[in-house]
Structure formats: structure tokens, C-alpha cells
Scaffold this motif. Structure first.
Motif, PDB file in Angstrom:
ATOM      1  N   GLY A  15       7.382  -5.846   9.081  1.00 44.58           N
ATOM      2  CA  GLY A  15       7.152  -6.271   7.705  1.00 44.58           C
ATOM      3  C   GLY A  15       7.133  -5.100   6.747  1.00 44.58           C
ATOM      4  O   GLY A  15       7.636  -4.033   7.022  1.00 44.58           O
ATOM      5  N   GLU A  16       6.534  -5.313   5.610  1.00 44.84           N
ATOM      6  CA  GLU A  16       6.505  -4.303   4.560  1.00 44.84           C
ATOM      7  C   GLU A  16       5.143  -3.641   4.414  1.00 44.84           C
ATOM      8  O   GLU A  16       4.809  -3.106   3.370  1.00 44.84           O
ATOM      9  N   GLY A  17       4.315  -3.698   5.445  1.00 43.73           N
ATOM     10  CA  GLY A  17       2.999  -3.073   5.387  1.00 43.73           C
ATOM     11  C   GLY A  17       3.089  -1.575   5.157  1.00 43.73           C
ATOM     12  O   GLY A  17       4.095  -0.948   5.460  1.00 43.73           O
ATOM     13  N   ASN A  18       2.031  -1.005   4.602  1.00 44.59           N
ATOM     14  CA  ASN A  18       2.062   0.408   4.285  1.00 44.59           C
ATOM     15  C   ASN A  18       1.140   1.244   5.156  1.00 44.59           C
ATOM     16  O   ASN A  18       0.830   2.366   4.810  1.00 44.59           O
ATOM     17  N   ASP A  19       0.677   0.749   6.292  1.00 49.47           N
ATOM     18  CA  ASP A  19      -0.174   1.578   7.132  1.00 49.47           C
ATOM     19  C   ASP A  19       0.519   1.834   8.457  1.00 49.47           C
ATOM     20  O   ASP A  19       0.229   1.189   9.445  1.00 49.47           O
ATOM     21  N   CYS A  20       1.452   2.756   8.427  1.00 47.10           N
ATOM     22  CA  CYS A  20       2.172   3.114   9.632  1.00 47.10           C
ATOM     23  C   CYS A  20       2.682   4.543   9.529  1.00 47.10           C
ATOM     24  O   CYS A  20       2.651   5.156   8.472  1.00 47.10           O
ATOM     25  N   VAL A  21       3.160   5.049  10.644  1.00 52.89           N
ATOM     26  CA  VAL A  21       3.775   6.363  10.700  1.00 52.89           C
ATOM     27  C   VAL A  21       5.283   6.161  10.639  1.00 52.89           C
ATOM     28  O   VAL A  21       5.821   5.261  11.274  1.00 52.89           O
ATOM     29  N   GLU A  22       5.944   7.013   9.873  1.00 52.19           N
ATOM     30  CA  GLU A  22       7.396   6.944   9.769  1.00 52.19           C
ATOM     31  C   GLU A  22       7.994   8.263  10.238  1.00 52.19           C
ATOM     32  O   GLU A  22       7.378   9.317  10.099  1.00 52.19           O
ATOM     33  N   LEU A  23       9.192   8.197  10.793  1.00 55.14           N
ATOM     34  CA  LEU A  23       9.874   9.349  11.348  1.00 55.14           C
ATOM     35  C   LEU A  23      11.287   9.406  10.792  1.00 55.14           C
ATOM     36  O   LEU A  23      11.937   8.382  10.622  1.00 55.14           O
ATOM     37  N   ALA A  24      11.751  10.614  10.502  1.00 53.75           N
ATOM     38  CA  ALA A  24      13.131  10.826  10.062  1.00 53.75           C
ATOM     39  C   ALA A  24      13.609  12.143  10.655  1.00 53.75           C
ATOM     40  O   ALA A  24      12.812  13.005  11.015  1.00 53.75           O
ATOM     41  N   SER A  25      14.919  12.306  10.751  1.00 55.72           N
ATOM     42  CA  SER A  25      15.444  13.594  11.188  1.00 55.72           C
ATOM     43  C   SER A  25      16.483  14.060  10.182  1.00 55.72           C
ATOM     44  O   SER A  25      17.259  13.268   9.646  1.00 55.72           O
ATOM     45  N   SER A  26      16.469  15.357   9.900  1.00 53.70           N
ATOM     46  CA  SER A  26      17.443  15.913   8.973  1.00 53.70           C
ATOM     47  C   SER A  26      18.523  16.684   9.715  1.00 53.70           C
ATOM     48  O   SER A  26      19.613  16.889   9.199  1.00 53.70           O
ATOM     49  N   THR A  27      18.216  17.116  10.924  1.00 53.11           N
ATOM     50  CA  THR A  27      19.183  17.735  11.836  1.00 53.11           C
ATOM     51  C   THR A  27      18.779  17.289  13.238  1.00 53.11           C
ATOM     52  O   THR A  27      17.679  16.763  13.429  1.00 53.11           O
ATOM     53  N   PRO A  28      19.617  17.524  14.246  1.00 56.70           N
ATOM     54  CA  PRO A  28      19.226  17.121  15.608  1.00 56.70           C
ATOM     55  C   PRO A  28      17.942  17.796  16.109  1.00 56.70           C
ATOM     56  O   PRO A  28      17.296  17.291  17.012  1.00 56.70           O
ATOM     57  N   THR A  29      17.558  18.914  15.503  1.00 56.60           N
ATOM     58  CA  THR A  29      16.366  19.626  15.969  1.00 56.60           C
ATOM     59  C   THR A  29      15.245  19.671  14.944  1.00 56.60           C
ATOM     60  O   THR A  29      14.261  20.380  15.134  1.00 56.60           O
ATOM     61  N   THR A  30      15.360  18.915  13.858  1.00 60.31           N
ATOM     62  CA  THR A  30      14.318  18.901  12.829  1.00 60.31           C
ATOM     63  C   THR A  30      13.866  17.475  12.579  1.00 60.31           C
ATOM     64  O   THR A  30      14.649  16.619  12.177  1.00 60.31           O
ATOM     65  N   LEU A  31      12.579  17.231  12.843  1.00 60.13           N
ATOM     66  CA  LEU A  31      11.991  15.905  12.667  1.00 60.13           C
ATOM     67  C   LEU A  31      10.940  15.946  11.572  1.00 60.13           C
ATOM     68  O   LEU A  31      10.240  16.950  11.409  1.00 60.13           O
ATOM     69  N   HIS A  32      10.818  14.853  10.835  1.00 54.94           N
ATOM     70  CA  HIS A  32       9.842  14.743   9.751  1.00 54.94           C
ATOM     71  C   HIS A  32       8.972  13.514  10.002  1.00 54.94           C
ATOM     72  O   HIS A  32       9.480  12.469  10.385  1.00 54.94           O
ATOM     73  N   LEU A  33       7.671  13.673   9.796  1.00 56.17           N
ATOM     74  CA  LEU A  33       6.716  12.577   9.953  1.00 56.17           C
ATOM     75  C   LEU A  33       5.951  12.406   8.658  1.00 56.17           C
ATOM     76  O   LEU A  33       5.638  13.390   7.985  1.00 56.17           O
ATOM     77  N   ARG A  34       5.647  11.155   8.333  1.00 54.49           N
ATOM     78  CA  ARG A  34       4.814  10.872   7.168  1.00 54.49           C
ATOM     79  C   ARG A  34       4.053   9.578   7.393  1.00 54.49           C
ATOM     80  O   ARG A  34       4.436   8.746   8.219  1.00 54.49           O
ATOM     81  N   GLU A  35       2.973   9.425   6.658  1.00 57.08           N
ATOM     82  CA  GLU A  35       2.213   8.180   6.665  1.00 57.08           C
ATOM     83  C   GLU A  35       2.697   7.366   5.477  1.00 57.08           C
ATOM     84  O   GLU A  35       2.853   7.884   4.372  1.00 57.08           O
TER      85      GLU A  35
END
Length: 62
Positions: A15-35
Motif C-alpha cells: 500500500g501507500e503507508g509511510n512507515d517502512c524502509v526503502e532501498l535504492a541503488s545508484s551503481t552496482p556497488t552503492t546502496l541507499h537506505l531511507r525511512e
């Protein structure tokens, strides 16, 4: 330049809830996490330390 594509944790309940952890990658060896509640705060890491953290959490060490 296009920003990272964020993916929600499978434990967020979907759903569209806002209490979770999100992950993204900008390169194969660089990961980003945010709440979702504070998306301007982003932690950047690489796969190895993130894997170590997730294993420690899973094994109850943290």
C-alpha cells in the motif's frame, strides 16, 4: 539526471503507508537506505556491510 528508484521493504505491508524502509541503488556497488517518514535522510553503503547488518539482525545479534 534521474534520481534513484526506491523500493519498499517487503515487511512494509504494501500500500501507500509511510512507515517502512526503502532501498535504492545508484551503481552496482552503492546502496541507499531511507525511512519513508523522513525521505530526506539517506544512508549510503555497499552490499557487504548491509548484508552483515541484515544477517546480524536476522540472527538476533542486534
Amino acid at each position: 539526471m534521474k534520481g534513484p528508484i526506491w523500493q519498499k521493504s517487503s515487511f512494509s505491508g504494501g500500500g501507500e503507508g509511510n512507515d517502512c524502509v526503502e532501498l535504492a541503488s545508484s551503481t552496482p556497488t552503492t546502496l541507499h537506505l531511507r525511512e519513508s517518514e523522513t525521505p530526506v535522510t539517506v544512508l549510503t553503503t555497499t552490499p557487504a556491510p548491509l548484508g552483515d547488518l541484515l544477517r546480524a539482525v536476522r540472527d538476533g545479534l542486534l
